[in-house]
Design a protein around this motif. Structure first.
Motif, PDB file in Angstrom:
ATOM      1  N   SER A 214       0.721  -1.129   0.155  1.00  0.00           N
ATOM      2  CA  SER A 214       0.056   0.133  -0.047  1.00  0.00           C
ATOM      3  C   SER A 214       0.815   1.265   0.094  1.00  0.00           C
ATOM      4  CB  SER A 214      -1.018  -0.095   1.229  1.00  0.00           C
ATOM      5  OG  SER A 214      -0.042   0.153   2.345  1.00  0.00           O
ATOM      6  N   VAL A 215       2.215   1.087   0.606  1.00  0.00           N
ATOM      7  CA  VAL A 215       3.054   2.250   0.469  1.00  0.00           C
ATOM      8  C   VAL A 215       3.264   2.438  -0.913  1.00  0.00           C
ATOM      9  CG1 VAL A 215       5.432   2.849   1.245  1.00  0.00           C
ATOM     10  CG2 VAL A 215       3.771   1.640   2.909  1.00  0.00           C
ATOM     11  N   LEU A 216       3.458   1.464  -1.948  1.00  0.00           N
ATOM     12  CA  LEU A 216       3.969   2.208  -3.041  1.00  0.00           C
ATOM     13  C   LEU A 216       3.278   2.939  -3.928  1.00  0.00           C
ATOM     14  CD1 LEU A 216       5.085  -1.894  -4.376  1.00  0.00           C
ATOM     15  CD2 LEU A 216       6.374   0.022  -4.154  1.00  0.00           C
ATOM     16  N   LYS A 217       1.965   2.826  -3.860  1.00  0.00           N
ATOM     17  CA  LYS A 217       0.907   3.715  -4.562  1.00  0.00           C
ATOM     18  C   LYS A 217       1.207   5.176  -3.959  1.00  0.00           C
ATOM     19  CE  LYS A 217      -0.841   1.819  -8.022  1.00  0.00           C
ATOM     20  NZ  LYS A 217      -0.641   2.270  -9.264  1.00  0.00           N
TER      21      LYS A 217
ATOM     22  N   ASP B 262      -0.745   2.263   4.809  1.00  0.00           N
ATOM     23  CA  ASP B 262      -2.202   2.544   4.894  1.00  0.00           C
ATOM     24  C   ASP B 262      -2.967   1.501   4.232  1.00  0.00           C
ATOM     25  OD1 ASP B 262      -4.721   3.587   5.170  1.00  0.00           O
ATOM     26  OD2 ASP B 262      -4.468   5.090   3.455  1.00  0.00           O
ATOM     27  N   PHE B 263      -3.216   0.078   4.727  1.00  0.00           N
ATOM     28  CA  PHE B 263      -3.495  -0.949   3.974  1.00  0.00           C
ATOM     29  C   PHE B 263      -5.048  -1.629   4.406  1.00  0.00           C
ATOM     30  CE2 PHE B 263      -4.067  -5.835   3.742  1.00  0.00           C
ATOM     31  CZ  PHE B 263      -4.019  -5.835   2.552  1.00  0.00           C
ATOM     32  N   HIS B 264      -5.778  -1.697   3.380  1.00  0.00           N
ATOM     33  CA  HIS B 264      -7.152  -2.017   3.553  1.00  0.00           C
ATOM     34  C   HIS B 264      -7.481  -3.143   2.597  1.00  0.00           C
ATOM     35  CE1 HIS B 264      -8.189   1.649   5.729  1.00  0.00           C
ATOM     36  NE2 HIS B 264      -7.740   2.129   4.588  1.00  0.00           N
ATOM     37  N   VAL B 265      -7.941  -4.492   3.215  1.00  0.00           N
ATOM     38  CA  VAL B 265      -8.241  -5.633   2.722  1.00  0.00           C
ATOM     39  C   VAL B 265      -9.236  -5.313   1.545  1.00  0.00           C
ATOM     40  CG1 VAL B 265      -8.866  -8.004   2.666  1.00  0.00           C
ATOM     41  CG2 VAL B 265      -7.527  -6.904   4.479  1.00  0.00           C
TER      42      VAL B 265
END
Length: 321
Positions: A29-32, A157-160
């Motif tokens: 999620s960090v990549l974007k 900032d990860f969301h499944v």
């Protein structure tokens, strides 16, 4: 010839089995955030990756393309031929540390190459504190590399992003009402397993407090299922109830784990699944390296056997759990 018509970032690994793939997932999620205007490619150079298989619905919002087992970095003989890919990448992030693979990967046309191999010797960007880059879990190390490559202090900032069908099946298997306690007694190695009788005792204790134990069992754990079913027949075994290929597997397990109040798991794929779901988790560790394999998250409690006098899993008492 390599072209520069599109800005691209390549992340290179040796492949991901389920556990590693789930550990790395939140860092994607960090990549974007770090490279919002780039096409992001995850490359498994020497093996398969779950990102190209059952976990693909969870990565497609963060990664634009997954390349699987392309034989890049496999043999020194690659030095005598053109690189497996002549694509030009603005940034290449080498997430592994085998020297041969790093040298062969650096031959791919690029603008900036970031790698921790040989103490960042081949890396175009070098951290001020090299030792600190190796601290923490697999997840944290990947995060460190992304931050170094981008020059940005970005956070997870990860969301499944589960397809609806999995949550619909999970709700039928674990309907609203009871307080569900997830128990995952399996693991890839026996040394990692808390004794089965401790899980049984824990399940019965939860039943006495009017909670409902739910066992998370993999497709190769039928022996555990038979023993548990006999010992705790009132417990739920949702993955054994749903055998559909279309709505089974790790994505259903994540959807089920979203519905539990708390999970208890060994250092295992099921434990990583519970962690990814966002539910509170008690992780049990013996010989395993806690720093390397622990997940990001605020609702995580770790119990180590060494807290109770040794590294053998049997040392962890039921009362502590």
């Amino acid at each position: 010839m390599a072209t520069k018509t599109e800005k691209k970032v390549l992340l290179y690994s040796h492949g991901e089995l389920l556990g590693d793939a789930l550990l790395k997932l939140p860092s994607l999620s960090v990549l974007k955030s770090a490279f919002p205007d780039y096409k992001i490619i995850w490359c498994s150079g020497r093996g398969r990756t779950f990102y190209a298989g059952v976990l693909s619905p969870l990565v497609d919002r963060y990664v634009d393309e997954v390349l699987e087992d392309i034989k890049l970095g496999h043999s020194w003989t690659e030095l005598f031929s053109q690189p497996q890919t002549s694509e030009y990448y603005e940034v290449i992030i080498d997430t592994q540390t085998i020297l041969r693979s790093t040298i062969l990967l650096k031959r791919v046309p690029h603008g900036c190459f970031v790698s921790s191999s040989a103490g960042f010797f081949f890396s175009d960007k070098k951290p001020e504190n090299k030792a600190a880059m190796f601290d923490g879990s697999i997840q944290q190390r990947l995060l460190n590399l992304i931050r170094l490559a981008s020059g940005k202090e970005v956070n997870i900032d990860f969301h499944v992003n589960l397809p609806d069908k999995y949550r619909q099946v999970a709700q039928k298997l674990l309907p609203n009402g009871p307080d569900y306690i997830g128990l995952a007694p399996g693991s890839g190695g026996l040394k990692k397993c808390w004794p089965l009788d401790r899980y049984i005792e824990t399940a019965k204790e939860q039943q006495r407090t009017k909670r409902t134990p739910v066992f998370f069992l993999g497709p190769n754990e039928n022996d555990l299922f038979q023993a548990l079913k006999q010992a705790v027949p009132e417990a739920l075994y949702p993955e054994q109830e749903n055998t559909s290929k279309e709505t089974g597997g790790p994505l259903l397990s994540i959807a089920l784990a979203e519905r539990i109040k708390v999970g208890v798991a060994n250092d295992s794929g099921a434990g990583h699944i519970m962690s990814i779901s966002g539910s509170p988790l008690i992780s049990l560790f013996g010989h395993s390296n806690v720093e390397k394999f622990v997940h990001y998250g605020k609702c995580r409690r770790v119990l180590e056997a060494k807290q109770f006098g040794g590294v053998e899993m049997y040392r962890i008492p039921v009362k502590a759990v």
